[in-house]
Design a protein around this motif. Structure first.
Motif, short mmCIF file in Angstrom:
data_model
loop_
_atom_site.label_atom_id
_atom_site.label_comp_id
_atom_site.label_asym_id
_atom_site.label_seq_id
_atom_site.Cartn_x
_atom_site.Cartn_y
_atom_site.Cartn_z
N PHE A 4 96.79 -51.75 -61.94
CA PHE A 4 95.86 -50.74 -62.44
C PHE A 4 96.62 -49.50 -62.87
O PHE A 4 97.71 -49.22 -62.39
N TYR A 6 95.76 -45.24 -63.45
CA TYR A 6 94.83 -44.27 -62.88
C TYR A 6 94.76 -43.02 -63.74
O TYR A 6 95.72 -42.67 -64.43
N TRP A 37 87.54 -47.15 -68.33
CA TRP A 37 87.79 -46.50 -67.05
C TRP A 37 86.62 -46.72 -66.11
O TRP A 37 85.47 -46.64 -66.50
N SER A 40 86.34 -44.33 -59.50
CA SER A 40 86.72 -44.86 -58.19
C SER A 40 86.62 -43.82 -57.08
O SER A 40 86.73 -44.17 -55.90
N LYS A 50 90.06 -45.59 -62.58
CA LYS A 50 91.09 -46.62 -62.67
C LYS A 50 90.65 -47.65 -63.71
O LYS A 50 89.45 -47.79 -64.01
#
Length: 54
Positions: A4, A6, A37, A40, A50
């Motif tokens: 991933f 961020y 996106w 999170s 993320k």
């Protein structure tokens, strides 16, 4: 294994009398979603996103 990336965004919205906060925030978050996106986490005005690296 999935990987991933961020993104951290400080989102502050200045409201005018005729504009609804929920509407503005929804529009802003949907823009991030269109770019892949996923929200999170949130800490005050700091939003953490993320997305999977393909």
């Amino acid at each position: 294994m999935k990987q991933f990336e961020y993104k951290v965004e400080n989102i502050q919205i200045q409201l005018k009398n005729d504009i609804d906060f929920n509407t503005l925030m929804t529009e802003r978050l949907n823009l991030f979603g269109e770019e892949g996106w996923e929200l999170s986490g949130v800490n005050g005005t700091v939003f953490y996103f993320k997305r999977e690296i393909l």
